[in-house]
Design an enzyme around this catalytic site. Structure first.
Site, mmCIF file in Angstrom:
data_model
loop_
_atom_site.group_PDB
_atom_site.id
_atom_site.type_symbol
_atom_site.label_atom_id
_atom_site.label_comp_id
_atom_site.label_asym_id
_atom_site.label_seq_id
_atom_site.Cartn_x
_atom_site.Cartn_y
_atom_site.Cartn_z
ATOM 1 N N ASN A 123 0.866 -1.184 0.000
ATOM 2 C CA ASN A 123 0.000 0.000 0.000
ATOM 3 C C ASN A 123 0.902 1.232 0.000
ATOM 4 O O ASN A 123 1.456 1.595 1.036
ATOM 5 C CB ASN A 123 -0.898 -0.046 1.253
ATOM 6 C CG ASN A 123 -1.777 1.177 1.373
ATOM 7 O OD1 ASN A 123 -1.871 1.989 0.449
ATOM 8 N ND2 ASN A 123 -2.430 1.328 2.517
ATOM 9 N N LYS A 134 0.121 4.235 -0.344
ATOM 10 C CA LYS A 134 -0.561 5.416 0.214
ATOM 11 C C LYS A 134 -0.305 6.620 -0.691
ATOM 12 O O LYS A 134 -0.239 6.458 -1.911
ATOM 13 C CB LYS A 134 -0.129 5.640 1.664
ATOM 14 C CG LYS A 134 -0.305 4.371 2.506
ATOM 15 C CD LYS A 134 -0.246 4.595 3.982
ATOM 16 C CE LYS A 134 -0.464 3.268 4.716
ATOM 17 N NZ LYS A 134 -0.473 3.395 6.150
ATOM 18 N N HIS A 169 -9.724 1.148 4.172
ATOM 19 C CA HIS A 169 -8.516 1.320 4.981
ATOM 20 C C HIS A 169 -8.828 2.272 6.136
ATOM 21 O O HIS A 169 -9.612 3.203 5.977
ATOM 22 C CB HIS A 169 -7.379 1.876 4.118
ATOM 23 C CG HIS A 169 -6.063 1.846 4.823
ATOM 24 N ND1 HIS A 169 -5.714 2.792 5.754
ATOM 25 C CD2 HIS A 169 -5.035 0.966 4.775
ATOM 26 C CE1 HIS A 169 -4.518 2.482 6.241
ATOM 27 N NE2 HIS A 169 -4.087 1.394 5.658
ATOM 28 N N GLU A 184 -7.326 4.664 7.317
ATOM 29 C CA GLU A 184 -7.070 6.081 7.026
ATOM 30 C C GLU A 184 -8.246 6.684 6.257
ATOM 31 O O GLU A 184 -8.519 7.876 6.351
ATOM 32 C CB GLU A 184 -5.745 6.227 6.259
ATOM 33 C CG GLU A 184 -4.563 6.009 7.189
ATOM 34 C CD GLU A 184 -3.303 5.490 6.525
ATOM 35 O OE1 GLU A 184 -3.194 5.547 5.280
ATOM 36 O OE2 GLU A 184 -2.419 5.010 7.260
ATOM 37 N N GLU A 244 -6.231 -5.060 10.026
ATOM 38 C CA GLU A 244 -5.230 -4.058 10.389
ATOM 39 C C GLU A 244 -5.643 -3.348 11.677
ATOM 40 O O GLU A 244 -6.398 -2.370 11.632
ATOM 41 C CB GLU A 244 -5.110 -3.017 9.273
ATOM 42 C CG GLU A 244 -4.646 -3.573 7.959
ATOM 43 C CD GLU A 244 -3.945 -2.510 7.134
ATOM 44 O OE1 GLU A 244 -2.759 -2.685 6.838
ATOM 45 O OE2 GLU A 244 -4.580 -1.487 6.815
ATOM 46 N N GLY A 282 1.788 2.047 11.216
ATOM 47 C CA GLY A 282 2.713 3.181 11.178
ATOM 48 C C GLY A 282 3.702 3.229 12.337
ATOM 49 O O GLY A 282 4.254 4.279 12.642
ATOM 50 N N SER A 292 2.678 -2.245 10.577
ATOM 51 C CA SER A 292 4.085 -2.299 10.976
ATOM 52 C C SER A 292 4.762 -3.623 10.614
ATOM 53 O O SER A 292 5.497 -4.206 11.419
ATOM 54 C CB SER A 292 4.236 -1.997 12.474
ATOM 55 O OG SER A 292 3.760 -0.691 12.722
HETATM 56 P P1 PGA Z 1 2.500 0.341 7.805
HETATM 57 O O1 PGA Z 1 1.041 0.565 7.153
HETATM 58 O O2 PGA Z 1 3.023 -0.947 7.217
HETATM 59 O O3 PGA Z 1 3.283 1.531 7.389
HETATM 60 O O4 PGA Z 1 2.288 0.226 9.285
HETATM 61 C C1 PGA Z 1 0.169 -0.488 6.951
HETATM 62 C C2 PGA Z 1 -1.120 0.024 6.352
HETATM 63 O O5 PGA Z 1 -1.617 1.067 6.784
HETATM 64 O O6 PGA Z 1 -1.661 -0.591 5.414
#
Ligand code: PGA
Length: 254
Positions: free
Chosen positions: A11, A13, A96, A98, A166, A172, A214
């Protein structure tokens, strides 16, 4: 029986800043896909780059990070499932955390999932709780989130869906803050149980369950080995042209 391939979704982003950089990352992902046999990779860059990234590797796919639920028309700023399909992508990340934080509800996600399926895009439906409670209350939250996000999805379409678990608190952070494999295993079983309650055990068994939050080359193979998941949804590390191929190779070697 042949083992099903593992799945690694990158991803990206809202990264990187330019098409030139996107092409560099894509080249590294292609090289990495060429070297592995037991893993399917799905890279999900921002919309403007989708059309420019092509690959002949059979185990490498493109995905988008969102789609609109209407088919076409007066929806300024939105992107349709047909447009995404036409750009060469065959997957789409939906729900997601976010995007949920920007106001996407389970109902919207369920409509988007339905629209994506109608255009032959495979939805990667994300779910995850904000915090774990000793009382186990977070399981109720998760169960409802799954039911409601899939409310419009029929038994016959379920096999095209992937579920990404997730937990928000694990996104993050450092790989040390990722969820522990034993907890991931417990939650993956719970997700399968919810799917099985709604759609029946046979259909539920067709849905790959991924973990995200993470994940790095330090913890990826343990999560797959001990966490009982079929794959990973990787954020930051999917942009790292050194670490990501390492992560893919490690998972492929399990
Ligand atoms: P990250 O993000 O691997 O940077 O923790 C995962 C995600 O939000 O899909």
């Amino acid at each position: 029986m042949r083992k099903p391939k593992k799945i690694i979704i990158g991803n990206w982003k809202m990264n990187p800043d330019t098409l030139e950089e996107a092409k560099k990352i894509w080249s590294a992902v292609k090289r990495s896909a060429k070297k592995v046999k037991n893993t399917n990779i799905i890279a999900c860059p921002p919309f403007p780059y989708l059309n420019s990234l092509k690959s002949k590797e059979k185990n490498l796919f493109l995905g988008a990070q969102n789609v609109f639920f209407a088919k076409k028309g007066a929806f300024t700023g939105e992107v349709s499932a047909k447009m995404i399909r036409d750009s060469g992508a065959s997957f789409v990340i939906l729900g997601h955390s976010e995007r949920r934080a920007m106001g996407e509800t389970d109902e919207i996600i369920s409509r988007k999932t339905e629209t994506a399926l109608a255009e032959n895009l495979r939805p990667v439906v994300c779910v995850g709780e904000k915090e774990r409670k000793e009382s186990g209350e977070h399981f109720n939250f998760l169960g409802n989130q799954i039911k409601n996000s899939l409310a419009k999805i029929s038994k016959t379409s379920l096999g095209s869906i992937l579920m990404a678990y997730e937990p928000i608190y694990a996104i993050g952070k450092s790989f040390k803050d990722a969820m522990k494999p034993a907890e991931i295993r417990e939650t993956a079983i719970f997700i399968k149980k919810i799917l099985s309650d709604i759609y029946g055990p046979e259909e539920a068994s067709l849905v790959p369950i991924l973990y995200g939050g993470s994940v790095g080359s330090e913890n990826a193979s343990d999560i797959i080995k001990e966490g009982g998941v079929d794959g990973l949804l990787v954020g930051r590390e999917s942009l790292d042209i050194e670490q990501f191929p390492k992560l893919v190779a490690e998972v492929d070697n399990i």
